[in-house]
Design an enzyme around this catalytic site. Structure first.
Site, PDB file in Angstrom:
ATOM      1  N   GLU A  81      22.816   8.158  19.512  1.00  0.00           N
ATOM      2  CA  GLU A  81      22.067   8.196  20.773  1.00  0.00           C
ATOM      3  C   GLU A  81      21.609   6.811  21.200  1.00  0.00           C
ATOM      4  O   GLU A  81      21.064   6.048  20.384  1.00  0.00           O
ATOM      5  CB  GLU A  81      20.821   9.088  20.561  1.00  0.00           C
ATOM      6  CG  GLU A  81      20.016   9.351  21.811  1.00  0.00           C
ATOM      7  CD  GLU A  81      20.730  10.309  22.763  1.00  0.00           C
ATOM      8  OE1 GLU A  81      21.235  11.343  22.306  1.00  0.00           O
ATOM      9  OE2 GLU A  81      20.773   9.993  23.968  1.00  0.00           O
ATOM     10  N   ASP A  82      21.817   6.502  22.440  1.00  0.00           N
ATOM     11  CA  ASP A  82      21.256   5.315  23.076  1.00  0.00           C
ATOM     12  C   ASP A  82      21.533   4.012  22.313  1.00  0.00           C
ATOM     13  O   ASP A  82      20.644   3.162  22.154  1.00  0.00           O
ATOM     14  CB  ASP A  82      19.752   5.506  23.342  1.00  0.00           C
ATOM     15  CG  ASP A  82      19.526   6.491  24.496  1.00  0.00           C
ATOM     16  OD1 ASP A  82      20.505   7.095  24.975  1.00  0.00           O
ATOM     17  OD2 ASP A  82      18.375   6.658  24.924  1.00  0.00           O
ATOM     18  N   ASP A 133      26.004  11.443  22.121  1.00  0.00           N
ATOM     19  CA  ASP A 133      25.391  12.223  23.198  1.00  0.00           C
ATOM     20  C   ASP A 133      25.601  11.574  24.563  1.00  0.00           C
ATOM     21  O   ASP A 133      25.811  12.266  25.562  1.00  0.00           O
ATOM     22  CB  ASP A 133      23.897  12.334  22.883  1.00  0.00           C
ATOM     23  CG  ASP A 133      23.166  13.217  23.861  1.00  0.00           C
ATOM     24  OD1 ASP A 133      23.753  14.219  24.290  1.00  0.00           O
ATOM     25  OD2 ASP A 133      22.007  12.900  24.183  1.00  0.00           O
ATOM     26  N   ASP A 134      25.552  10.242  24.614  1.00  0.00           N
ATOM     27  CA  ASP A 134      25.627   9.569  25.920  1.00  0.00           C
ATOM     28  C   ASP A 134      27.044   9.597  26.482  1.00  0.00           C
ATOM     29  O   ASP A 134      27.229   9.678  27.692  1.00  0.00           O
ATOM     30  CB  ASP A 134      25.115   8.130  25.783  1.00  0.00           C
ATOM     31  CG  ASP A 134      23.673   8.140  25.329  1.00  0.00           C
ATOM     32  OD1 ASP A 134      22.828   8.596  26.102  1.00  0.00           O
ATOM     33  OD2 ASP A 134      23.407   7.762  24.174  1.00  0.00           O
ATOM     34  N   TYR A 178      10.135  14.811  27.114  1.00  0.00           N
ATOM     35  CA  TYR A 178      11.489  14.278  27.331  1.00  0.00           C
ATOM     36  C   TYR A 178      11.426  13.418  28.591  1.00  0.00           C
ATOM     37  O   TYR A 178      10.354  12.958  28.997  1.00  0.00           O
ATOM     38  CB  TYR A 178      12.441  15.486  27.429  1.00  0.00           C
ATOM     39  CG  TYR A 178      13.897  15.153  27.372  1.00  0.00           C
ATOM     40  CD1 TYR A 178      14.445  14.462  26.301  1.00  0.00           C
ATOM     41  CD2 TYR A 178      14.750  15.558  28.404  1.00  0.00           C
ATOM     42  CE1 TYR A 178      15.809  14.162  26.262  1.00  0.00           C
ATOM     43  CE2 TYR A 178      16.108  15.276  28.369  1.00  0.00           C
ATOM     44  CZ  TYR A 178      16.628  14.569  27.301  1.00  0.00           C
ATOM     45  OH  TYR A 178      17.958  14.271  27.263  1.00  0.00           O
ATOM     46  N   LYS A 186      14.519  14.133  21.484  1.00  0.00           N
ATOM     47  CA  LYS A 186      15.755  14.923  21.525  1.00  0.00           C
ATOM     48  C   LYS A 186      15.672  16.071  20.520  1.00  0.00           C
ATOM     49  O   LYS A 186      16.108  17.178  20.792  1.00  0.00           O
ATOM     50  CB  LYS A 186      16.966  14.042  21.184  1.00  0.00           C
ATOM     51  CG  LYS A 186      17.259  12.976  22.218  1.00  0.00           C
ATOM     52  CD  LYS A 186      18.327  13.401  23.191  1.00  0.00           C
ATOM     53  CE  LYS A 186      18.501  12.366  24.288  1.00  0.00           C
ATOM     54  NZ  LYS A 186      19.384  12.788  25.366  1.00  0.00           N
ATOM     55  N   ASN A 228      21.421  16.770  32.944  1.00  0.00           N
ATOM     56  CA  ASN A 228      20.958  15.998  31.792  1.00  0.00           C
ATOM     57  C   ASN A 228      21.549  16.617  30.540  1.00  0.00           C
ATOM     58  O   ASN A 228      21.585  17.852  30.422  1.00  0.00           O
ATOM     59  CB  ASN A 228      19.423  16.030  31.731  1.00  0.00           C
ATOM     60  CG  ASN A 228      18.895  15.053  30.712  1.00  0.00           C
ATOM     61  OD1 ASN A 228      19.188  15.162  29.521  1.00  0.00           O
ATOM     62  ND2 ASN A 228      18.124  14.092  31.163  1.00  0.00           N
ATOM     63  N   ASN A 231      18.350   7.601  34.019  1.00  0.00           N
ATOM     64  CA  ASN A 231      17.013   7.935  33.537  1.00  0.00           C
ATOM     65  C   ASN A 231      16.276   6.666  33.156  1.00  0.00           C
ATOM     66  O   ASN A 231      16.918   5.667  32.829  1.00  0.00           O
ATOM     67  CB  ASN A 231      17.122   8.817  32.274  1.00  0.00           C
ATOM     68  CG  ASN A 231      17.709  10.173  32.578  1.00  0.00           C
ATOM     69  OD1 ASN A 231      17.340  10.807  33.544  1.00  0.00           O
ATOM     70  ND2 ASN A 231      18.632  10.613  31.731  1.00  0.00           N
ATOM     71  N   ARG A 237      19.649   0.570  23.804  1.00  0.00           N
ATOM     72  CA  ARG A 237      19.788   0.947  25.219  1.00  0.00           C
ATOM     73  C   ARG A 237      19.069   2.277  25.397  1.00  0.00           C
ATOM     74  O   ARG A 237      19.678   3.323  25.379  1.00  0.00           O
ATOM     75  CB  ARG A 237      21.270   1.056  25.581  1.00  0.00           C
ATOM     76  CG  ARG A 237      21.594   1.145  27.027  1.00  0.00           C
ATOM     77  CD  ARG A 237      21.230   2.504  27.668  1.00  0.00           C
ATOM     78  NE  ARG A 237      22.244   3.522  27.578  1.00  0.00           N
ATOM     79  CZ  ARG A 237      21.955   4.831  27.447  1.00  0.00           C
ATOM     80  NH1 ARG A 237      20.715   5.277  27.336  1.00  0.00           N
ATOM     81  NH2 ARG A 237      22.929   5.699  27.383  1.00  0.00           N
TER      82      ARG A 237
END
Ligand SMILES: NC(=O)C1=CN([C@@H]2O[C@H](COP(=O)(O)OP(=O)(O)OC[C@H]3O[C@@H](n4cnc5c(N)ncnc54)[C@H](OP(=O)(O)O)[C@@H]3O)[C@@H](O)[C@H]2O)C=CC1
Ligand SMILES: CC(=O)C(=O)O
Ligand SMILES: [Mg+2]
Length: 614
Positions: free
Chosen positions: A257-258, A280-281, A104, A186, A473, A427, A168
């Site tokens: 995610e992202d 999640d973000d 991770y 993840k 996190n 991160n 991203r």
């Protein structure tokens, strides 16, 4: 109902379709007893020593420790995961503190940047890492899903997916298809921390191109070599995929995610009430930071309503976190929304966010834009810090060392009556606003600290006092949210379910952690804590009337009616916690367990023949 915790056949199930002896051999290897080797026609194909899984694990750890860089460790662990998933998870679970930063953040960031170079030559259909869905194949999404179904064993339908388009990735920008490392990473935490069954986890990358020239020009790049589509084309394609997935697997929990910030908000808005999904973000980060922030506010030494919170970065993460903190002040401290909102200031790449700054603010920034600045327009963080004089400084900006020595020292000077709260949450490490050591040195060790990436512990110079940094996190919360959702099957995820998880996280600190002033439970306890958080989630889902699984509805109602003992904070019962723990997947401890727990083992043609002979 999902299989019980003992269903630890791991990825062997996936291989069962091939009808190859790999089924058993890959997960047992040198632990295969002689009789089985004989039955599977493996005599002479495996070294003669028959060992147990503990010894195998020692060898794997020894090999891992020979790798001199974290990227080499990552590559080794990826290989082990696709070769022997049972051993992989034994190793991860027994060495989580050392291995989490490899599978991770921060290492996963580097692994994504290098993804096309370190791609492990997976050989489908026996080894499938997840779904790669190119833009030009979106119309064939049903065929892609059918292919995936063919590659898995019956009964192994996915119950959880993490999906990205790589636009991203952490704070590293647009990595295109290389972003696949994030869903893969993840989901490993879903298994390790949340106890989800690895055979039922599905990583997905939407390979919609990339705007990063470096990858378009890289001869080894494995994704589509084209620029990203415009917004209408993006939403048409992304929605087509999500619709097809939701239709094929209606109970599957979808984690976005992202995605770049505008699309992250856009997809969440479109899907949050239509499918079992969350971002999640936005929501996961909000959830985990609120959990640590509650503990920080309790230790800061000033009344909560005197907090002045400065966010650096107003993207999906910054705004997602701040919204949950506003809810906290409203709910727990009875502060009216307008006053609660007024406790927050934001800085983005153009300076302090105000309504009269002169630019058109993105929709997600409007809520927090200041109206009380008169003509003051702070052009950067330094000016805004002097203007706001914050008690808490929260970084989700992707700017490495944005919290420099001067700023951290000012935070200490400004906060003589309270302990300063400093959360550099970006991160991976190369994007973190500051390190734990820097924050400690500049604040006379008074800082209440949490970071997105894992930083080393710090011994206060001249003493033997060791301080452990908090890791703020979302890895602490997405596994239990997913686990709770998979078990209780709510129609959709609400903000109040996520809020319940934040509160349970704040309540999960043990006496030792509290005594040391830590903000998060130690990572070694992440699985134990995940069970508590999942129970809190389920309890809330039932309370809201959205859970669909009778078993969990009955258990939660029994707590509410006082028929069973509630947890100290009344959020779940001991009985429910025990049931959650029973469900959590664990790798097999012995060959016998692996064999007994793998339903596919007995159907393997060679094993069947062998059993008939016995
Ligand atoms: N700890 C955790 O669990 C999590 C951490 N993160 C991390 O948060 C970071 C941000 O993610 P996300 O919000 O989605 O990304 P975005 O790219 O959407 O947000 C970045 C924000 O930082 C601002 N920014 C850029 N440069 C500066 C600068 N020089 N000074 C002040 N602000 C600046 C941007 O401004 P502008 O809007 O003007 O472009 C933008 O608002 C990433 O590093 C990610 O890894 C994310 C999720 C979870
Ligand atoms: C942790 C996480 O989700 C991120 O940095 O994007
Ligand atoms: Mg993320």
């Amino acid at each position: 109902m999902s299989p019980p915790a003992t269903d630890s056949g791991a990825s062997s199930a996936r291989r069962s379709r091939s009808g190859s002896p790999d089924l058993i051999a890959s997960n047992a290897g040198t632990a295969l007893p002689y009789a089985t080797r004989s039955a599977l026609h493996l005599k002479g194909l495996v070294p003669s020593g028959v060992e147990d899984f503990v010894v195998q694990e020692q060898r794997a750890l020894e090999q891992l420790n020979t790798k001199s860089t974290n990227l080499e460790k990552y590559i080794f662990l990826s290989w082990l995961r696709t070769t022997n998933i049972n051993l992989f998870y034994r190793l991860v679970l027994h060495n989580l503190k050392a291995i989490a930063p490899v599978i991770y953040t921060p290492t996963v960031g580097q692994a994504c940047q290098e993804y096309s170079h370190i791609y492990p030559f997976l050989a489908p259909p026996n080894a499938v890492d997840g779904l790669y869905i190119p833009l030009n194949e979106v119309d064939n999404i049903d065929e892609i899903i059918a292919n995936y179904r063919e590659s898995i064993a019956e009964g192994d339908e996915p119950e959880i997916t993490v999906i990205t388009d790589g636009s991203r990735i952490l704070g590293l920008g647009d990595l295109g298809m290389n972003g696949m490392g994030i869903p893969v990473g993840k989901l490993q935490l879903y298994v390790a921390a949340g106890g989800l069954n690895p055979d039922r986890c599905l990583p997905i990358v939407l390979d919609f191109g990339t705007n990063t020239e470096k990858y378009l020009d890289d001869p080894l790049y494995l994704g589509l070599r084209q620029k990203r589509p415009d917004d209408p084309a993006f939403y048409a394609a992304a929605n087509r995929v999500v619709e097809a997935l939701h239709k094929a697997f209606p109970n599957m929990f979808i984690q976005f995610e992202d995605f770049s910030t505008d699309h992250a908000f856009g997809l969440l808005d479109q899907w949050r009430n239509k499918a079992l999904c969350f971002n999640d973000d936005i929501q996961g980060t909000g959830c985990v930071i609120l959990g640590g922030f509650i503990s920080a506010v309790e230790q800061a030494g000033i009344p909560p309503r005197d907090q002045r919170i400065l966010f650096v970065g107003a993207g999906s993460a910054g705004v997602g976190v701040a919204k949950q903190l506003v809810d906290y002040f409203i709910i727990e401290h009875n502060i009216p929304e307008d006053e609660a909102k007024a406790m927050f200031w934001f800085v983005d790449s153009r300076g302090m966010i105000t309504a009269n700054r002169g630019d058109k603010l993105a929709q997600h920034k409007v809520y927090f834009a200041r109206h009380d600045n008169s003509d003051t327009q702070c052009k950067d963080l330094e000016e805004t810090l002097e203007y706001v004089k914050p008690t808490a400084l929260i970084g989700l900006s992707t700017i490495y060392k944005a919290f420099n020595e001067k700023l951290l020292t000012r935070m200490n000077e400004i906060n003589t009556k309270a302990r300063p709260i400093v959360f550099p949450l970006s991160n991976p490490e190369t994007k973190a606003e500051c390190s734990f050591e820097e924050a400690m040195r500049c604040t006379d060790n008074r800082v209440l600290f949490a970071s997105g990436t894992a930083f080393p512990e710090y011994t206060i110079p001249g003493t033997d006092e060791l301080r452990v940094p908090g890791q703020g996190n979302n890895m602490y919360v997405f596994p239990p949210i997913g686990l709770g959702a998979v078990l209780s099957k709510p129609a959709h995820i609400t903000d109040t379910m996520i809020y319940a998880v934040s509160k349970a996280l704040a309540n999960s600190l043990n006496e030792d952690e509290k005594k040391r002033g830590e903000l998060y439970p130690r990572i070694e306890r992440i699985r134990e804590v995940a069970a508590e958080l999942a129970a809190a989630f389920i309890h809330q889902a039932v309370k809201e009337g959205l859970a669909k699984d009778d078993k969990w509805i009955e258990l939660a109602n029994a707590t509410a009616q006082g028929q069973v003992s509630p947890s100290p904070d009344g959020r779940f019962s001991a009985e429910m916690l025990a049931e959650v723990k029973k469900f959590m997947w664990v790798p097999a401890e012995t060959f016998e367990q692996l064999r007994e727990c793998c339903p596919h083992y007995h159907h393997h043609p060679m094993v069947h023949q062998h059993n008939q002979k016995l």
